[in-house]
Write a protein that holds these residues in place. Structure first.
Motif, mmCIF file in Angstrom:
data_model
loop_
_atom_site.group_PDB
_atom_site.id
_atom_site.type_symbol
_atom_site.label_atom_id
_atom_site.label_comp_id
_atom_site.label_asym_id
_atom_site.label_seq_id
_atom_site.Cartn_x
_atom_site.Cartn_y
_atom_site.Cartn_z
ATOM 1 N N PRO A 402 3.487 12.371 3.041
ATOM 2 C CA PRO A 402 4.676 12.518 3.900
ATOM 3 C C PRO A 402 5.953 12.784 3.112
ATOM 4 C CG PRO A 402 3.365 10.644 4.606
ATOM 5 C CD PRO A 402 2.789 11.097 3.307
ATOM 6 N N ILE A 403 6.072 12.218 1.926
ATOM 7 C CA ILE A 403 7.235 12.498 1.078
ATOM 8 C C ILE A 403 7.251 13.976 0.702
ATOM 9 C CG2 ILE A 403 8.275 12.044 -1.184
ATOM 10 C CD1 ILE A 403 7.038 9.174 -0.931
ATOM 11 N N MET A 404 6.093 14.464 0.295
ATOM 12 C CA MET A 404 5.964 15.883 -0.026
ATOM 13 C C MET A 404 6.320 16.750 1.172
ATOM 14 S SD MET A 404 3.727 18.582 0.776
ATOM 15 C CE MET A 404 2.203 17.758 1.220
ATOM 16 N N TRP A 453 5.200 25.890 -5.789
ATOM 17 C CA TRP A 453 5.630 24.563 -5.354
ATOM 18 C C TRP A 453 4.414 23.709 -5.001
ATOM 19 C CZ3 TRP A 453 5.120 21.566 -1.026
ATOM 20 C CH2 TRP A 453 6.044 20.552 -0.840
ATOM 21 N N ASN A 454 3.460 24.298 -4.306
ATOM 22 C CA ASN A 454 2.258 23.618 -3.867
ATOM 23 C C ASN A 454 1.430 23.108 -5.053
ATOM 24 O OD1 ASN A 454 -0.048 23.087 -1.937
ATOM 25 N ND2 ASN A 454 -0.970 24.727 -3.127
ATOM 26 N N GLN A 455 1.422 23.854 -6.149
ATOM 27 C CA GLN A 455 0.556 23.509 -7.269
ATOM 28 C C GLN A 455 0.870 22.124 -7.824
ATOM 29 O OE1 GLN A 455 -2.104 24.908 -8.201
ATOM 30 N NE2 GLN A 455 -2.514 23.762 -10.090
ATOM 31 N N VAL A 456 2.139 21.833 -8.043
ATOM 32 C CA VAL A 456 2.484 20.550 -8.664
ATOM 33 C C VAL A 456 2.562 19.421 -7.634
ATOM 34 C CG1 VAL A 456 4.989 20.861 -8.538
ATOM 35 C CG2 VAL A 456 3.997 19.431 -10.341
ATOM 36 N N TRP A 457 3.035 19.722 -6.434
ATOM 37 C CA TRP A 457 3.192 18.674 -5.440
ATOM 38 C C TRP A 457 1.871 18.266 -4.797
ATOM 39 C CZ3 TRP A 457 6.938 15.356 -4.120
ATOM 40 C CH2 TRP A 457 8.245 15.621 -4.545
ATOM 41 N N VAL A 458 0.987 19.226 -4.560
ATOM 42 C CA VAL A 458 -0.219 18.963 -3.775
ATOM 43 C C VAL A 458 -1.474 18.898 -4.626
ATOM 44 C CG1 VAL A 458 -1.669 19.831 -1.882
ATOM 45 C CG2 VAL A 458 0.824 20.010 -1.738
ATOM 46 N N ASN A 459 -1.578 19.773 -5.599
ATOM 47 C CA ASN A 459 -2.829 19.906 -6.350
ATOM 48 C C ASN A 459 -2.886 19.071 -7.624
ATOM 49 O OD1 ASN A 459 -3.794 21.729 -4.442
ATOM 50 N ND2 ASN A 459 -2.970 23.500 -5.533
ATOM 51 N N GLN A 460 -1.804 18.389 -7.965
ATOM 52 C CA GLN A 460 -1.776 17.593 -9.187
ATOM 53 C C GLN A 460 -1.189 16.220 -8.893
ATOM 54 O OE1 GLN A 460 0.478 19.911 -12.000
ATOM 55 N NE2 GLN A 460 -1.120 21.463 -12.237
ATOM 56 N N PRO A 461 -1.618 15.197 -9.629
ATOM 57 C CA PRO A 461 -1.054 13.861 -9.450
ATOM 58 C C PRO A 461 0.205 13.686 -10.282
ATOM 59 C CG PRO A 461 -2.783 13.763 -11.073
ATOM 60 C CD PRO A 461 -2.717 15.204 -10.616
#
Length: 874
Positions: A402-404, A453-461
C-alpha cells in the motif's frame, strides 16, 4: 507408456503426449497446461455433514468441462488419502482410481475433445473444513480446495459451483450461491444452493452450524449475516455499524470503480477465532467475530480497525474476485488494492478518523519490520508451485505494497491513476490479469517511466537510508541536499516524493516537497529561508526508508501541531534506534516517557505505548527491567489518571498492565480484576478482565483462590470459554504441565484452532517464562525444516541490519551443542528468493519470528518463540 486407446483417441498418425509430471502440489507447468486445455468449467458438489465432529463427510461430485486437447491425461488435485476416493466415472464409463502425489489422474483414453463429465464419490478431506462440535467452515486460500475435494485448484480456472449440503436439522448454512430451498427430513436438513457466480477455487466457501441468522436491507441490497455472538451488549452496539459499514463500502467502491456490485448476493458470517481478520469469499465473506463485535470499552482504534477490515473484504469483490490474479505470484495485487481502498473508505466512513495518520501507523512499522531484515522479500515474487503460495503472504504485501501504491498514485496523479484502475477492471472483468497487464495500462497514462520505477519498488526488497547536508549563512539557508543509499549498500535508488518540515522557535513551520529521483538532490525552495531550529524529515509520513534525525528533534517533538508529523517522527526515531543511528534504546524509551503525558492523539498514544512496551520487554535485560519498573509503572499510572480521553486511558492501562513487575502494581491489578472495578474513566469488559487474568497468571500472582478457574466461570459465551480452557495449561505455574502442553502440540489435532495455538504460545514463551521455554526450541527445529524452505544465517553486531543481494541460501545447520545456545545473536531468515518470514534467535533468552503459520502447519508458529522480541529482530 501410453495406451493404444489413448493413441487412437488423438487421431490418425499422432501419438499421445505424456503431459506434465505428476508431482505434489500444483506446479506452474501443470497450471499452464490445464489453463490451455480446460474451459467452461462447473462443479456440482453434495456433502453430507454429520453432527459428530469426527464422523466422515460423504460426498459426491460432478465436474463438467470443455477439453481442447484430449491426447494427454487430466490431473485433478486432491491432497488426501487414496482411500478417500470411492469411485470415478468419466463420460459415463468407470475408470480405475489412479491417485498419487496428491493428484487423481484421468487417463487420456477416457477423455474426449469437447465436453467431458466426471463423477466422483469420495470422503471429503477434513484439513480445511475447520470442524468444531457444532459448526464448520471452509477456508481454501491459497491452495486448499484440493484438501477437501478433487478440483482444478488454480486461480485462472474459474468455475461455477452448485452446492448441496445435508446437515443436522438445527444448523444454518451459507454459501457462495443464493439459497434455492431447504427441506427437513429424518432429523436432517438439506440446503440446495443455486450455481455460484464464476469464481476461482480459493473463493469457494460455505459455513454451516448453530448460527443466528439476521437479514437487513440497506442501499437497496439484501444482506444476510450468520453469527454465534451471545453478548447482548456487543450485539446492541455492533449490529448497526456492521451492516452500515458494508453498505457504505459498497457505495464508495461502486462510485470509485464505475462498476456496480458485480455478483448476485452479498452475505457474511462471523466465526469464532477465524484464522485471519477476514476472507473475501464471493457472496459469503468470513470474518473473525472478535473484530466485528465490539463492546462499550472499544477504543477508536478498534472501531477504525473494524471499518478497515469490512472495507478491505468488500474491496476484494472488485479487486481479487471480479478480476483475479493469473497465478499466485501476483496475490499481492488483490491485497494491496483491498488495503488501499479500505484506507480511502475508512477516511469517509468513520467519523473523526485521520486517514493520513492511520496510514502511517498501520503500514510503516509493519513494513519496516520485515524490510529491514536480511531475509526481506520483494512485493512480487516467483512461484513455481502453488503449494508454496502461503509463504508469499506477510507484511510486505499487506503493508509495503500500500505504501508503494500510494507513491504510485502520487506520481501519476489521483485521477489518471483512478482511470487506469477503472480500465483495468473493465478489461479483465470475470477473468484474470497480471501486474504487468496493469502496469501497461497505467504506463499509458503518465510520462513517468513506470517500468524502471516498478523494478526497485515491486521486484526487489529493501529500503533506502537517507542523509542530509544543510548549509547556512547569516541565519539563512544557502543549500539543503539529501542523499539516499540502499540499506544493503547496493546501487539501487527508490524514486519517491516526500516532505521536509522546517521548524522554527515559537511553532512556525514551513513544509517543502522533495522529489527524490536521484541519489543526491537539492531542495531549491529551501534556499533563502531562515535557518530553522531543526528539520523534520518525512513530515507527512509518506516517504519510505530511514530518514535522518536532527539533533534538536526530540526536544521539540511534542510541540509539533500536526499529529501525522509527530507519528512520522516517532516511527523514524524507532527505525534509527534499531539501525544504530542517532539514538539508543534507553534514550528512545526516555523520549516515549516524556511524550506520553503530552500526546493527546489516541493513535499516537497507541504507537508510543507500543514502542515503550517493545523496548521494555525486547531490548532491556531482565535486571534493567526490574530496576526501571517502579518508576515506569508510577509514570504510566499518573499519565492514565491525568489523560481525560477514555480511549487513551484504556491504552495507557494496557501499557501499565504489560509492564507491571512490582508487587505493588500487580496487587493493584489483582484488586481491579477481583472486584471488577476499573480505574476511573476506563471501561473494562469481559474480554479485558480475561486478558488481565491471563497477565496475572503469567506473573504467578499469589492469589488466595486460583485466578484462571475463577475467570473461566465469568465467561458466558461457550466459544470464548473453550478458548480459555485451551489456554489454561500454557499458563500453569507448574513447569511439567507447561511442558506437557508444548509436547501435546506435536499432535495435529491439538493445533486445529490456529488462533488459540498462537495465543497459548505467546504466554508459554512470555519473557517471564523464558528460562523454562528455551528448551523447546531444539525440539521444534525439525518441524521448521519439514515445513520450511532453507534459511540463511548471519550474525550481526548490535544495531546493524545485515542484508545481502539475493543468492541461493546455504542449507541450515542442524541443532547442536555449538548452536544451542549461540554465543552471538543469530538471524535465521529466509532468502529473498524463498520469501519465508525470518526468525531470529537473540541469545539464550530470546527467539522470535513473524507469524508464519499456514493452515494447520502450526509448527511454523512454534518457531515464533517467544513473541517478546523487538521488531528489529523480526
Amino acid at each position: 507408456m501410453v495406451s493404444a486407446a489413448a493413441t487412437s483417441q488423438a487421431g490418425p498418425g499422432t501419438a499421445a503426449a505424456a503431459g506434465p509430471a505428476v508431482v505434489p502440489g500444483v506446479s506452474l507447468e501443470l497450471a499452464q497446461d490445464r489453463a490451455r486445455r480446460i474451459s467452461r468449467l462447473g462443479y456440482d458438489l453434495h456433502l453430507t455433514i454429520p453432527a459428530g465432529k469426527a464422523a466422515p463427510i460423504a460426498a459426491t461430485e460432478t465436474v463438467r468441462f470443455q477439453l481442447a486437447d484430449a491426447r494427454q491425461p487430466v490431473q485433478f488435485d486432491f491432497k488426501e488419502q487414496t482411500a478417500n476416493l470411492k469411485s470415478v466415472t468419466v463420460n459415463g464409463q468407470p475408470v480405475a482410481i489412479n491417485h498419487h502425489n496428491e493428484h487423481l489422474v484421468l487417463p487420456a483414453a477416457s477423455l474426449q475433445t469437447g465436453l467431458n463429465e466426471v463423477n466422483i464419490q469420495f470422503v471429503a478431506g477434513n484439513q480445511s473444513l475447520n470442524r468444531s462440535e457444532d459448526f464448520l467452515y471452509t477456508l481454501l486460500v491459497p491452495d486448499r480446495a484440493r484438501t477437501v475435494f478433487p478440483v482444478f485448484d488454480q486461480p485462472n480456472l474459474k468455475a461455477s459451483f452448485t452446492l448441496t449440503l445435508d446437515v443436522p436439522a438445527d444448523w444454518e448454512a451459507l454459501a457462495n450461491g443464493p439459497l434455492l430451498d431447504s427441506t427437513v427430513a429424518a432429523g436432517n436438513k438439506t440446503y440446495r444452493f443455486a450455481p455460484s457466480d464464476t469464481i476461482s477455487t480459493y473463493l469457494f466457501s460455505f459455513a454451516a452450524g448453530k448460527f443466528t441468522r439476521l437479514s437487513r436491507r440497506l442501499g437497496g441490497r439484501e444482506m444476510q449475516f450468520l453469527h454465534r455472538e451471545t453478548d447482548q451488549s456487543k450485539l446492541r452496539l455492533s449490529l448497526d455499524p456492521i451492516f452500515q459499514i458494508h453498505a457504505d463500502a459498497l457505495t464508495f467502491l461502486q462510485d470509485y470503480t464505475g462498476i456496480p456490485y458485480p455478483f448476485r448476493k452479498f452475505d457474511f458470517v462471523a466465526l469464532p477465532d477465524f484464522q485471519y481478520g477476514g476472507m473475501e469469499h464471493v457472496g459469503a465473506i468470513d470474518y473473525k467475530a472478535s473484530t466485528l463485535f465490539l463492546d462499550e470499552g472499544a477504543t477508536q482504534d478498534q472501531k477504525i480497525a473494524r471499518s478497515n477490515l469490512i472495507a478491505h473484504e468488500t474491496a476484494h469483490m472488485w479487486f481479487g474476485d471480479l478480476v483475479t490474479m493469473q497465478w499466485f505470484n501476483d496475490v499481492w495485487m488483490k491485497e494491496v488494492f483491498a488495503n488501499f481502498m479500505a484506507d480511502k473508505i475508512t477516511q469517509v466512513a468513520v467519523t473523526g478518523s485521520n486517514y493520513d495518520l492511520k496510514f502511517v501507523i498501520d503500514h510503516y512499522p509493519a513494513a519496516y519490520g520485515v524490510d529491514r531484515t536480511s531475509g526481506a522479500n520483494p512485493i512480487r515474487q516467483e512461484l513455481d508451485n502453488l503449494k508454496d503460495a502461503g509463504s508469499l503472504y506477510g507484511n510486505i504485501i499487506y503493508h509495503k505494497a500500500p505504501i508503494m501504491m500510494r507513491q504510485l498514485e502520487r506520481l501519476m496523479g489521483e485521477e489518471p491513476f483512478r482511470q487506469g484502475l477503472q480500465e483495468y477492471l473493465r478489461t479483465y472483468s470475470f477473468g484474470n490479469a497480471t501486474w504487468p497487464d496493469l502496469i501497461q495500462l497505467l504506463d499509458a497514462r503518465t510520462p513517468a517511466d513506470l517500468q524502471a520505477w516498478n523494478q526497485v519498488w515491486v521486484n526487489q526488497p529493501g529500503r533506502p537510508l537517507f542523509d542530509y547536508d544543510l548549509q547556512t549563512s547569516n541565519d539563512k539557508i544557502t543549500s539543503l541536499q539529501l542523499t539516499q543509499q540502499a540499506e544493503d549498500k547496493s546501487a539501487r535508488l527508490w524514486p519517491q516524493l516526500f516532505e521536509v518540515l522546517l521548524v522554527y522557535p515559537g511553532g512556525r513551520t514551513k513544509e517543502l516537497t522533495v522529489n527524490m529521483n536521484q541519489r543526491q538532490v537539492s531542495v531549491p525552495q529551501a534556499a533563502g529561508e531562515p535557518a530553522p531550529a531543526y528539520i523534520l524529515f518525512n513530515s507527512t509520513g509518506l516517504g519510505y526508508g530511514v530518514f535522518p534525525v536532527d539533533k534538536q528533534l526530540t526536544a521539540g517533538l511534542t510541540a509539533l501541531q500536526n499529529p501525522v508529523a509527530r507519528a512520522a517522527a516517532y516511527v523514524n526515531l524507532y527505525e534509527n534506534m534499531l539501525n544504530g543511528r542517532s539514538i539508543a534504546p534507553q534514550q528512545l524509551l526516555a523520549v516515549c516517557r516524556q511524550a506520553l503525558p503530552k500526546e493527546k492523539e489516541e493513535l499516537n498514544v497507541k504507537l508510543l505505548t507500543g514502542q515503550l512496551t517493545d523496548i521494555f520487554w525486547k531490548l532491556l535485560k531482565p535486571a534493567e527491567r526490574v530496576a526501571l519498573a517502579p518508576a515506569l509503572e508510577k509514570e504510566l499510572w499518573q499519565v492514565l489518571q491525568q489523560n481525560p480521553a477514555p480511549n487513551a486511558k484504556k491504552l495507557l492501562f494496557k501499557a501499565y498492565q504489560s509492564v507491571a513487575l512490582t508487587q505493588e502494581a500487580q496487587t493493584r491489578l489483582y484488586h481491579i480484576w477481583d472486584k471488577q472495578q476499573a480505574p476511573a474513566g476506563v471501561k473494562l469488559t469481559e474480554d479485558d478482565y480475561t486478558a488481565l487474568a491471563l497477565a496475572l497468571a503469567v506473573r504467578d500472582y499469589p492469589a488466595a483462590t486460583p485466578i484462571l478457574p475463577r475467570q473461566l466461570t465469568r465467561i458466558q459465551n461457550p466459544d470464548r470459554r473453550k478458548r480459555m480452557e485451551f489456554l489454561l495449561p500454557a499458563l500453569s505455574p507448574d513447569v511439567p504441565t507447561r511442558d506437557a502442553f508444548f509436547a501435546s502440540l506435536a499432535d495435529e489435532k491439538n493445533r486445529e484452532k490456529e488462533a488459540w495455538v498462537t495465543s497459548a504460545l505467546a504466554y508459554l514463551h512470555h519473557p517471564l517464562r523464558a528460562a523454562t521455554s528455551e528448551k523447546y526450541l531444539p525440539k521444534a527445529w525439525p518441524y521448521w525444516k519439514k515445513f520450511s524452505k532453507p534459511a540463511t544465517f548471519s550474525s550481526p553486531t548490535p544495531g546493524s541490519r545485515p542484508r545481502s543481494a539475493p543468492t541461493k541460501p546455504p542449507a541450515p545447520p542442524a541443532p547442536s551443542a555449538t548452536f544451542w545456545p549461540p554465543t552471538r545473536p543469530i538471524i535465521l531468515s529466509s532468502a529473498p528468493s524463498c520469501s519465508r518470514p525470518p526468525m531470529t534467535y537473540f541469545g539464550p533468552k530470546s527467539w522470535c519470528s513473524r507469524n508464519v503459520s499456514q493452515g494447520k502447519h502450526h509448527w511454523n508458529v512454534l518457531l515464533s518463540l517467544p513473541k517478546h522480541l523487538s521488531r528489529f529482530v523480526e
